[in-house]
Design an enzyme around this catalytic site. Sequence first.
Site, PDB file in Angstrom:
ATOM      1  N   GLN A   1     -57.986  25.762   9.096  1.00  0.00           N
ATOM      2  CA  GLN A   1     -58.674  25.149  10.242  1.00  0.00           C
ATOM      3  C   GLN A   1     -57.863  25.296  11.526  1.00  0.00           C
ATOM      4  O   GLN A   1     -58.429  25.305  12.617  1.00  0.00           O
ATOM      5  CB  GLN A   1     -58.929  23.653   9.977  1.00  0.00           C
ATOM      6  CG  GLN A   1     -59.984  23.362   8.926  1.00  0.00           C
ATOM      7  CD  GLN A   1     -59.364  23.115   7.574  1.00  0.00           C
ATOM      8  OE1 GLN A   1     -58.326  23.692   7.241  1.00  0.00           O
ATOM      9  NE2 GLN A   1     -59.975  22.266   6.775  1.00  0.00           N
TER      10      GLN A   1
ATOM     11  N   ASP B   1     -58.061  11.390   8.868  1.00  0.00           N
ATOM     12  CA  ASP B   1     -59.362  11.247   8.214  1.00  0.00           C
ATOM     13  C   ASP B   1     -59.607   9.818   7.758  1.00  0.00           C
ATOM     14  O   ASP B   1     -60.752   9.421   7.536  1.00  0.00           O
ATOM     15  CB  ASP B   1     -59.438  12.209   7.028  1.00  0.00           C
ATOM     16  CG  ASP B   1     -59.317  13.630   7.525  1.00  0.00           C
ATOM     17  OD1 ASP B   1     -60.337  14.243   7.830  1.00  0.00           O
ATOM     18  OD2 ASP B   1     -58.178  14.111   7.665  1.00  0.00           O
TER      19      ASP B   1
ATOM     20  N   ALA C   1     -63.400  14.155  10.401  1.00  0.00           N
ATOM     21  CA  ALA C   1     -63.929  12.830  10.066  1.00  0.00           C
ATOM     22  C   ALA C   1     -65.026  12.332  11.030  1.00  0.00           C
ATOM     23  O   ALA C   1     -66.102  11.908  10.581  1.00  0.00           O
ATOM     24  CB  ALA C   1     -62.772  11.838   9.989  1.00  0.00           C
TER      25      ALA C   1
ATOM     26  N   ARG D   1     -68.302  13.910   0.585  1.00  0.00           N
ATOM     27  CA  ARG D   1     -66.849  14.103   0.720  1.00  0.00           C
ATOM     28  C   ARG D   1     -66.178  12.729   0.624  1.00  0.00           C
ATOM     29  O   ARG D   1     -66.608  11.788   1.294  1.00  0.00           O
ATOM     30  CB  ARG D   1     -66.494  14.786   2.054  1.00  0.00           C
ATOM     31  CG  ARG D   1     -67.011  16.228   2.110  1.00  0.00           C
ATOM     32  CD  ARG D   1     -66.356  17.014   3.215  1.00  0.00           C
ATOM     33  NE  ARG D   1     -64.958  17.281   2.935  1.00  0.00           N
ATOM     34  CZ  ARG D   1     -64.112  17.794   3.830  1.00  0.00           C
ATOM     35  NH1 ARG D   1     -64.516  18.074   5.040  1.00  0.00           N
ATOM     36  NH2 ARG D   1     -62.851  18.019   3.513  1.00  0.00           N
TER      37      ARG D   1
HETATM   38  O1  MRU Z   1     -61.228  19.035   5.543  1.00  0.00           O
HETATM   39  P1  MRU Z   1     -61.547  18.831   6.987  1.00  0.00           P
HETATM   40  O2  MRU Z   1     -61.518  20.071   7.813  1.00  0.00           O
HETATM   41  O3  MRU Z   1     -62.790  17.994   7.202  1.00  0.00           O
HETATM   42  O4  MRU Z   1     -60.325  17.928   7.428  1.00  0.00           O
HETATM   43  C1  MRU Z   1     -60.381  17.104   8.471  1.00  0.00           C
HETATM   44  C2  MRU Z   1     -59.521  17.588   9.519  1.00  0.00           C
HETATM   45  O5  MRU Z   1     -59.912  18.447  10.260  1.00  0.00           O
HETATM   46  C3  MRU Z   1     -58.207  17.067   9.679  1.00  0.00           C
HETATM   47  O6  MRU Z   1     -57.643  16.443   8.601  1.00  0.00           O
HETATM   48  C4  MRU Z   1     -58.102  16.321  10.978  1.00  0.00           C
HETATM   49  O7  MRU Z   1     -56.785  16.344  11.349  1.00  0.00           O
HETATM   50  C5  MRU Z   1     -58.629  14.919  10.953  1.00  0.00           C
HETATM   51  S1  MRU Z   1     -60.295  14.785  11.421  1.00  0.00           S
HETATM   52  C6  MRU Z   1     -60.212  14.488  13.141  1.00  0.00           C
END
Ligand code: MRU
Length: 364
Positions: A203, A244, A55, A90
């Site tokens: 991830q 997020d 985010a 997104r």
């Molecule tokens: O889909 P992504 O990789 O953009 O998702 C976000 C994340 O990496 C996680 O949900 C995260 O824990 C929060 S963003 C600091």
Amino acid sequence: MNVNGTPYRTIRLADDGWAVEIIDQTKLPHEFVTRRLETMADAATAIADMWVRGAPLIGATAAYGMALAMREDASDGWLSLAYDRLYATRPTAVNLRWALDDLKALLAPMNVAERAEAAYGRAAGICDEDVAICSALGEHGAGIIQQIAADRGSGEPVNILTHCNAGWLATVDWGTALAPIYKAFDARVPLHVWVDETRPRNQGASLTAWELGQHGVPHTVIVDNVGGHLMQHGMVDLCITGTDRTAASGDVCNKIGTYLKALAASDNGVPFYVGLPSPTIDWTIDDGIRDIPIEQRDADEVTRLRGRTDDGAIAEIAIVPGTSPVANYAFDVTPARLVTGLITERGVCAASREGLSGLFPEYA
Ligand code: MRU
């Protein structure tokens, strides 16, 4: 944080002073590749195709996307088009809207001739603020880890479970969930991190494991279903995840699977904390489960796996029968009642409107 011993930010201006350089996170952990973003459309692609993700970094990239747009054409029409194009990349991470609103409010009243320079300045400011926020958040969160280590007093490592990647790769530097871990580790608190692999895009396995390894933090990668078992056997002292978007009520939206970890933590009396920089709070939403938009992504992320073969080649394989339908929900919402505390740059608070507005009265 360091890459091969060199301090690095996830986004920065290129040496020419106008293009934007990012790390292509789709290539990690096997290759460290940077890319140049030269247009607003490049920035939109970088976010939508997840060269950058997380985010806070999505917000920072969108801010530079606006700067690139103003360099191309600083007219009102292009400002509005750039906002819409970047906003559509997104849906769940609220930092995207936060950054775009910030830039639009700054630029719209200005003369066209001033806009590009102002946009670059504000984008750089958002990046610096993110680093300061994550660093302060890390200090507050490290206190929790230090306290657990002190209460135990045995010198045994504090075991922390995290989900997805909320490390420095998800921000400009430091991270959210991982900032407390880096700060505590740097303060020589003995600790160990359980890293959820985080299907479908992995991830955790690809990014969290890589960045913890770069910093020398002890960690173990586990598949997503292991956390409950570890908690039942006293092998997790606390969970820390990122978010997020967090509703004003304290409901936490994060990578899919977070809710199940919070349920297991609650059932086993394991504290469940969330690293929450203030730009990730959505003050317009109270009911996170009802009102936070949940991104659904391409089926290929579920049906295919990408990795390195023994001979060093990068390859993709299919793992689902071609005839089976697939669903790919990217995020879920953990109700506030399952969250022990929110770790912000201003301190730790209860996951509630009262808790958040106590720390951020200017938004309440
Ligand atoms: O889909 P992504 O990789 O953009 O998702 C976000 C994340 O990496 C996680 O949900 C995260 O824990 C929060 S963003 C600091």
